[in-house]
Every structure is written in C-alpha cells, then in structure tokens.
Design a protein around this motif. Structure first.
Motif, mmCIF file in Angstrom:
data_model
loop_
_atom_site.group_PDB
_atom_site.id
_atom_site.type_symbol
_atom_site.label_atom_id
_atom_site.label_comp_id
_atom_site.label_asym_id
_atom_site.label_seq_id
_atom_site.Cartn_x
_atom_site.Cartn_y
_atom_site.Cartn_z
ATOM 1 N N GLY A 1 0.767 -1.100 -0.018
ATOM 2 C CA GLY A 1 -0.016 0.278 -0.029
ATOM 3 C C GLY A 1 0.859 1.428 -0.116
ATOM 4 O O GLY A 1 1.949 1.277 0.549
ATOM 5 N N ASP A 2 0.289 2.145 -0.755
ATOM 6 C CA ASP A 2 0.919 3.436 -0.751
ATOM 7 C C ASP A 2 0.344 4.411 0.175
ATOM 8 O O ASP A 2 -0.666 4.206 0.944
ATOM 9 C CB ASP A 2 0.825 3.974 -2.124
ATOM 10 N N ASP A 4 -0.791 8.787 1.027
ATOM 11 C CA ASP A 4 -1.186 9.784 0.484
ATOM 12 C C ASP A 4 -0.710 10.998 1.365
ATOM 13 O O ASP A 4 -0.806 11.103 2.454
ATOM 14 C CB ASP A 4 -2.736 9.648 0.255
ATOM 15 N N TRP A 11 -0.832 6.837 6.428
ATOM 16 C CA TRP A 11 0.584 6.583 6.865
ATOM 17 C C TRP A 11 0.561 5.586 7.887
ATOM 18 O O TRP A 11 1.726 4.847 8.334
ATOM 19 C CB TRP A 11 1.257 7.783 7.155
ATOM 20 N N LYS A 14 1.978 1.721 9.106
ATOM 21 C CA LYS A 14 3.065 1.289 7.904
ATOM 22 C C LYS A 14 4.538 1.607 8.366
ATOM 23 O O LYS A 14 4.824 2.504 8.870
ATOM 24 C CB LYS A 14 2.567 1.777 6.476
ATOM 25 N N PHE A 16 7.922 2.822 6.254
ATOM 26 C CA PHE A 16 8.508 3.684 5.175
ATOM 27 C C PHE A 16 10.276 4.030 5.350
ATOM 28 O O PHE A 16 10.379 3.993 6.243
ATOM 29 C CB PHE A 16 7.680 4.921 5.007
ATOM 30 N N GLU A 19 13.895 8.873 2.293
ATOM 31 C CA GLU A 19 14.474 9.114 0.964
ATOM 32 C C GLU A 19 15.458 10.298 0.935
ATOM 33 O O GLU A 19 16.503 10.193 0.009
ATOM 34 C CB GLU A 19 13.401 9.464 -0.101
ATOM 35 N N SER A 80 9.598 7.867 1.230
ATOM 36 C CA SER A 80 8.990 7.177 0.208
ATOM 37 C C SER A 80 7.365 7.006 0.464
ATOM 38 O O SER A 80 7.127 6.543 1.616
ATOM 39 C CB SER A 80 9.504 5.769 -0.262
ATOM 40 N N ASN A 81 6.585 7.326 -0.535
ATOM 41 C CA ASN A 81 5.064 7.089 0.098
ATOM 42 C C ASN A 81 4.771 5.449 -0.302
ATOM 43 O O ASN A 81 3.475 5.266 -0.257
ATOM 44 C CB ASN A 81 4.141 8.154 -0.832
ATOM 45 N N LYS A 82 5.641 4.858 -0.608
ATOM 46 C CA LYS A 82 5.510 3.279 -0.741
ATOM 47 C C LYS A 82 5.892 2.665 0.187
ATOM 48 O O LYS A 82 6.997 2.710 0.760
ATOM 49 C CB LYS A 82 6.308 2.945 -2.123
ATOM 50 N N GLN A 83 4.857 1.638 0.833
ATOM 51 C CA GLN A 83 5.269 0.931 2.114
ATOM 52 C C GLN A 83 6.297 -0.141 1.793
ATOM 53 O O GLN A 83 6.379 -0.770 0.616
ATOM 54 C CB GLN A 83 3.962 0.243 2.537
ATOM 55 N N ASN A 84 7.291 -0.299 2.498
ATOM 56 C CA ASN A 84 8.303 -1.404 2.695
ATOM 57 C C ASN A 84 7.965 -2.514 3.478
ATOM 58 O O ASN A 84 7.324 -2.403 4.596
ATOM 59 C CB ASN A 84 9.583 -0.786 3.011
#
Length: 84
Positions: A1-2, A4, A11, A14, A16, A19, A80-84
């Motif tokens: 999941g990303d 917003d 957020w 999660k 992250f 960056e 990063s708005n992409k979950q790791n």
C-alpha cells in the motif's frame, strides 16, 4: 500500500523508507526543535500522523543505519510514499 501526502491516516501502521536527509523534530511542524537527523535508507514505523499547515507529519520509531532506534516527528515528503 501507498500513502497519500494529503491523508495522514494513510500513513499510520505502515513502515516507510527515508528518501532524503531530514530533521526529526519534537513534534510535527518546522517550528518545533530538531532532536536528530535521518539519512536515506533508514526506516520509520508510523504510529501517529497529522496535518500541519498543508503537509503530513508522521511520528514513530526510526531505525538508524547503526541499528539504534530513536523516535520523533518527520515531514512525510522526506519518506517514500510506498510502504516497505
């Protein structure tokens, strides 16, 4: 999941990656004191998030490259708005 950048709730809960070099603060917002810095590649597990002015700020434990964990608030645009 990303996540917003306009929705703090997206957020929470999660993990992250950092960056960009960024300041970690005592609370959300640039008016609060810097307590430490983060470097790209470090990770945060978001426990809380809120809007400050027009930006999301997130809070939680941050795992540093040396393996230590510190906690504070960071500007979501540094992540990063992409979950790791």
């Amino acid at each position: 999941g990303d996540a917003d950048y306009r929705d703090p709730d997206s957020w929470v809960g999660k993990t992250f990656l950092v960056e960009d070099d960024a300041n970690v603060r005592s609370d959300g917002g640039t008016q609060n004191s810097v307590i430490f810095n983060v470097d790209p590649g470090e990770k945060i597990v978001v426990k809380k998030a809120k809007m400050v002015d027009d930006a999301v700020w997130v809070q939680g434990p941050i795992t540093k490259k040396d393996g230590t964990t510190k906690e504070g608030w960071i500007y979501a645009y540094a992540l990063s708005n992409k979950q790791n």
